[in-house]
Every structure is written in structure tokens, then in C-alpha cells.
Design an enzyme around this catalytic site. Structure first.
Site: not given
Length: 271
Positions: A142, A156
Site C-alpha cells: 500500500s 496497517y
């Protein structure tokens, strides 16, 4: 040389980027193994791909949060004589709220799905790729892995930064064996991710130009992997953000992260 019909294993294939990868790979002439928890969705997608592309699709449901999930998945592949050429480590999710707001087993399951399972799958499937002199591994990371950590979704960004570094080392170790490893780094992507985490209403406040479709992310990822790119950030906006993050002082980017987190994160106890 790649096989005439490569076999691709896609984790988290029931929706979002995983389903888009399955469709793209089928269109490119791949046979597929699809895995996720939601069996009905996997079966529906498998039938769609068989009908549209006359491809062979095997459905092997698995919950990668379980410690025995990856060994069992690989045993099922071996039992069927399936040799994986493309590994798409896509399964993932977020745990909204502050770190101490969730019980430890929730975080442990997160680690297994987003960090341990991708590494173990690569470890188990790499020997076959090396033996055949061909392989592709895509670790769906990401843009968050390049940015400062933010309050909310505490693990995350850390897990995505891990996937980026893991991909870089794995690529260097295996390039001479005909294996490409790519950390694919999308930004905000239209999918169920934010519905599952309960942050859709917050995310809808972001401008539309910051979003990409899952299909656009996957097209870029497929091409980047074939080119041999080790890290690929999708979309011009996201590449600009990454470049700015590298140029700006850490103190400023952390301040900016803290400010923006309040707009699109579930901060729980911090509110």
C-alpha cells in the site's frame, strides 16, 4: 520461458483487488487457484471465469488467520498436482481504532493474514519456481507503507512497510532464477475494504481524484511485475504523494498525518 498456461494462486480472491487480479490473469490466459473465506463468492467468480475465458479454476477456501492454513493450502495444491507460477498475496483487511482498543487475538490474526501468510506462501512455493526457472510473486502492499504511521488502523501501515521491504529482499535473492517479485502499492481503491472496517462514511469525504478502481490497480500491477519492477506505486497522484513524503521532514509529515487521521480514521478512544 513462462509456461503456455501459467497457474496463478490468488489469496483474498472473493472481492476487490483479489477478484480483479483473478479476472485479469484469466484474461491473460492463466489457470487459477482462488482462495478466501467466502466460498459462495469464490465459486461464483470461478464459474464466471470458466465461462468467459475457458480457463481451469480451482477453489480452495481457507482462512489464513489460522496457523495451519498455509500448510494445508499447499498440501491441497500438491495433492492435485498444481504447480504455482504466479503468487498473488492479496488477502488483507484493517482493524480500526486505537491499538489498545482491540483484544490481542484480533491483532494476532491480523499479523497472520497480512504478514506471516504471505511470507510462508512464498517460502513454500519458491523452491518449485526456482526449479522451473520461472515465477512471479506480487505482494499487495500500500501507499500507506511509504507514509508515516497514523492514529487508527495502528498495524496497517506497519504491515505494508514490511511487505515492501520483504519484497525488495526477495526480489534480489531470486532475480537470477527467473523470478520477479513486486510490492504493489495502491492508494485509496474502490472496494469493500472500508465497508468491512466501518469507515466508508469517513472515506467518502476524500476527493474522488484520490481514488482508483481495483481494475486500474491490477492492470498497473500486472504490467509492473512483468517489467520486473520491485516496488510499484499505482496512479500519478499516489506517486506524487510518495515523492513528497520522501522530500518533506519527518516532523512535518507526522504532524500532517495526525491532522488528516481525524478526517478518515476511526480513532476510538482518542475522540
Amino acid at each position: 520461458m513462462p509456461p503456455s498456461r501459467p497457474l496463478s494462486l490468488v489469496t483474498g480472491a472473493s472481492a476487490g483487488i483479489g477478484a480483479a487480479f483473478a479476472r485479469e490473469l484469466a484474461a491473460q490466459g492463466h489457470d487459477l487457484v482462488l482462495t478466501a473465506r467466502r466460498v459462495e463468492r469464490l465459486e461464483a467468480l470461478a464459474q464466471e471465469l470458466r465461462d468467459q475465458h475457458q480457463t481451469t479454476v480451482t477453489v480452495l477456501p481457507a482462512d489464513l488467520a489460522g496457523p495451519a492454513a498455509v500448510p494445508r493450502l499447499c498440501e491441497a495444491l500438491d495433492a492435485r498436482g498444481l504447480r504455482v507460477d504466479w503468487l498473488i498475496n492479496n488477502a488483507g483487511y484493517g482493524v480500526p481504532g486505537t491499538f489498545d482498543a482491540a483484544p490481542w487475538p484480533v491483532h494476532e490474526a491480523f499479523f497472520r493474514v497480512l504478514m506471516i501468510a504471505p511470507a510462508e506462501l512464498a517460502w513454500r512455493l519458491l523452491p518449485g519456481m526456482r526449479e522451473r526457472g520461472y515465477g512471479r510473486i506480487v505482494n499487495v502492499a500500500s501507499l500507506a507503507g511509504h507514509a508515516p504511521g497514523s492514529a487508527g488502523h495502528t498495524l496497517y501501515a506497519a504491515s505494508k512497510a514490511y511487505l515492501i521491504k520483504f519484497s525488495q529482499s526477495l526480489a534480489l535473492e531470486n532475480r537470477q532464477h527467473g523470478i520477479h517479485v513486486c510490492a504493489l502499492c495502491p492508494g485509496f481503491t474502490w472496494s469493500e475494504f472500508h465497508d468491512v472496517t466501518g469507515t466508508r462514511q469517513l472515506m467518502n469525504k476524500l476527493p474522488t481524484f484520490m481514488w482508483q478502481s481495483a481494475e486500474a490497480v491490477v492492470r498497473e500491477g500486472y504490467e509492473a511485475t512483468e517489467r520486473g519492477d520491485v516496488v510499484h506505486v499505482t496512479g500519478r497522484v499516489n506517486r506524487f504523494i510518495k515523492a513528497m513524503m520522501k522530500l518533506l521532514p519527518d516532523k512535518f509529515t507526522l504532524w500532517l498525518s495526525a491532522k488528516e487521521s481525524k478526517r478518515y480514521r476511526d480513532l476510538g478512544a482518542l475522540d
